[in-house]
Design a protein around this motif. Structure first.
Motif, PDB file in Angstrom:
ATOM      1  N   LEU A   1       0.782  -1.238   0.076  1.00  0.00           N
ATOM      2  CA  LEU A   1      -0.050   0.139   0.042  1.00  0.00           C
ATOM      3  C   LEU A   1       0.891   1.152  -0.146  1.00  0.00           C
TER       4      LEU A   1
ATOM      5  N   SER B   1       3.404   2.779 -12.145  1.00  0.00           N
ATOM      6  CA  SER B   1       2.759   2.166 -10.943  1.00  0.00           C
ATOM      7  C   SER B   1       3.117   3.055  -9.936  1.00  0.00           C
TER       8      SER B   1
ATOM      9  N   MET C   1       2.492  -6.709  -8.735  1.00  0.00           N
ATOM     10  CA  MET C   1       1.551  -6.950  -7.581  1.00  0.00           C
ATOM     11  C   MET C   1       1.654  -8.547  -7.366  1.00  0.00           C
TER      12      MET C   1
ATOM     13  N   TYR D   1      -5.399  -8.796  -3.354  1.00  0.00           N
ATOM     14  CA  TYR D   1      -4.634  -7.641  -3.589  1.00  0.00           C
ATOM     15  C   TYR D   1      -5.088  -6.904  -4.856  1.00  0.00           C
ATOM     16  N   GLU D   2      -5.696  -5.662  -4.457  1.00  0.00           N
ATOM     17  CA  GLU D   2      -6.207  -4.883  -5.734  1.00  0.00           C
ATOM     18  C   GLU D   2      -5.591  -3.539  -5.837  1.00  0.00           C
ATOM     19  N   GLU D   3      -5.667  -3.190  -7.097  1.00  0.00           N
ATOM     20  CA  GLU D   3      -5.092  -1.933  -7.502  1.00  0.00           C
ATOM     21  C   GLU D   3      -5.945  -0.989  -8.510  1.00  0.00           C
ATOM     22  N   GLN D   4      -6.314  -0.028  -8.330  1.00  0.00           N
ATOM     23  CA  GLN D   4      -7.123   0.773  -8.954  1.00  0.00           C
ATOM     24  C   GLN D   4      -6.363   2.176  -9.444  1.00  0.00           C
TER      25      GLN D   4
ATOM     26  N   PRO E   1      -1.951  -1.465 -14.025  1.00  0.00           N
ATOM     27  CA  PRO E   1      -1.315  -2.040 -12.980  1.00  0.00           C
ATOM     28  C   PRO E   1      -0.444  -3.010 -13.168  1.00  0.00           C
TER      29      PRO E   1
ATOM     30  N   ALA F   1      -3.035   5.850  -7.310  1.00  0.00           N
ATOM     31  CA  ALA F   1      -3.855   4.640  -7.139  1.00  0.00           C
ATOM     32  C   ALA F   1      -4.586   4.362  -5.801  1.00  0.00           C
ATOM     33  N   THR F   2      -5.504   3.628  -5.864  1.00  0.00           N
ATOM     34  CA  THR F   2      -6.251   3.054  -4.687  1.00  0.00           C
ATOM     35  C   THR F   2      -5.927   1.771  -4.680  1.00  0.00           C
ATOM     36  N   ASP F   3      -5.116   1.328  -3.268  1.00  0.00           N
ATOM     37  CA  ASP F   3      -5.079   0.063  -3.375  1.00  0.00           C
ATOM     38  C   ASP F   3      -5.892  -0.634  -2.254  1.00  0.00           C
TER      39      ASP F   3
ATOM     40  N   GLN G   1      -8.548  -1.977 -13.342  1.00  0.00           N
ATOM     41  CA  GLN G   1      -8.069  -2.462 -12.037  1.00  0.00           C
ATOM     42  C   GLN G   1      -7.690  -4.184 -12.171  1.00  0.00           C
TER      43      GLN G   1
END
Length: 281
Positions: A70, A180, A264, A248-251, A259, A111-113, A230
């Motif tokens: 994060l 990223s 990741m 585990y997500e990344e937007q 991403p 990004a939002t993680d 995403q």
């Protein structure tokens, strides 16, 4: 005073009756115990699982690991808010010895993680099925539902779950003008015929052979119209009768940014390895 006469026959009769009762009682005991088949026909109970408790999920992920997963967490200026972000949010549970989880969500400039970690301790209620076997069944069901592609049979070490040195030179792309949060390039190789964000073969969803008793990794890229894509990387592994699930997500904030798949996956697998070590797997 006249004494009562003693009748020898009466004494003999009483003695005979007492002897008969004693003999009958002994015979009943012998009959009750004479069931040699009972012990041999009773099936032995299956052994219990290795784990009887679960770790505290929000404390299972260290600050250094959260910094990696994060990146925006270190950008939080307010110390109290940053401390709260590190703590995460525990999942509601009614039995902390059976199922626990924790969630983190952090926004950064890029990004939002999202990160979630779940532990499930499997207990079999069938005396003929061990906790480990029941956990294996649940894991197999999860893996089947994930719909992993069949192995390509290329023999690449990374296909079996072990990162190969060459994988560093073939992430989900060479520099394509977007980056990223950690600064590494993302996108597809320039001039490649594959579509942007396409995952190389050695990074496709697959079984992992270097984690726990069983493990697999899933990697999905979701698009929603004109918004950024995403990516969700999921690692599930089993150690004895405990199942661990990492999502585990990344937007990305910028439209068209993809991403980085390898980055990741490496982060999620490193976390999985740490949790497996902490469990003593």
């Amino acid at each position: 005073m006249q004494r009562k006469a003693y009748v020898p026959g009466t004494a003999v009769l009483l003695a005979a009756l007492l002897a008969g009762c004693t003999s009958g009682s002994g015979g009943d005991t012998a009959t009750d115990n004479a069931n040699p088949g009972d012990a041999s026909t009773t099936a032995a109970a299956a052994p219990p699982g290795k784990y009887r408790t679960l770790p505290e999920p929000c404390g299972a992920v260290g600050h250094d690991t959260l910094d990696s997963l994060l990146p925006g967490i270190k950008q939080i200026a307010d110390p109290d808010q940053r401390s709260k972000a590190y703590q995460g949010d525990a999942e509601l549970t009614y039995d902390t010895d059976r199922k626990v989880g924790c969630r983190w969500k952090v926004d950064s400039q890029d990004a939002t993680d999202h990160l979630s970690v779940d532990f499930e301790r499997v207990v079999s209620y069938d005396n003929t099925v061990s906790d480990d076997d029941q956990a294996k069944k649940l894991f197999d069901d999860k893996q089947s539902a994930a719909g992993l592609p069949e192995p390509s049979g290329s023999g690449s070490p990374s296909a079996s779950g072990t990162p190969s040195p060459s994988a560093d030179s073939t992430p989900s792309g060479s520099p394509s003008g977007s980056a990223s949060p950690s600064g590494s390039a993302s996108g597809s190789p320039s001039g490649s015929a594959s579509s942007p964000g396409a995952t190389p073969t050695d990074l496709q969803p697959r079984v992992l052979t270097d984690l726990g008793d069983q493990a697999y990794l899933n990697d999905q890229l979701a698009t929603s119209g004109s918004t950024a894509e995403q990516r969700t990387v999921t690692v599930v592994f089993r150690t004895s009768n405990v199942l661990v699930t990492i999502v585990y997500e990344e937007q990305p904030m910028a439209t068209g940014t993809v991403p980085d798949s390898k980055e990741m996956q490496d982060r999620a697998r490193n976390l999985a390895a740490r949790l497996d070590d902490a469990l003593g797997g």
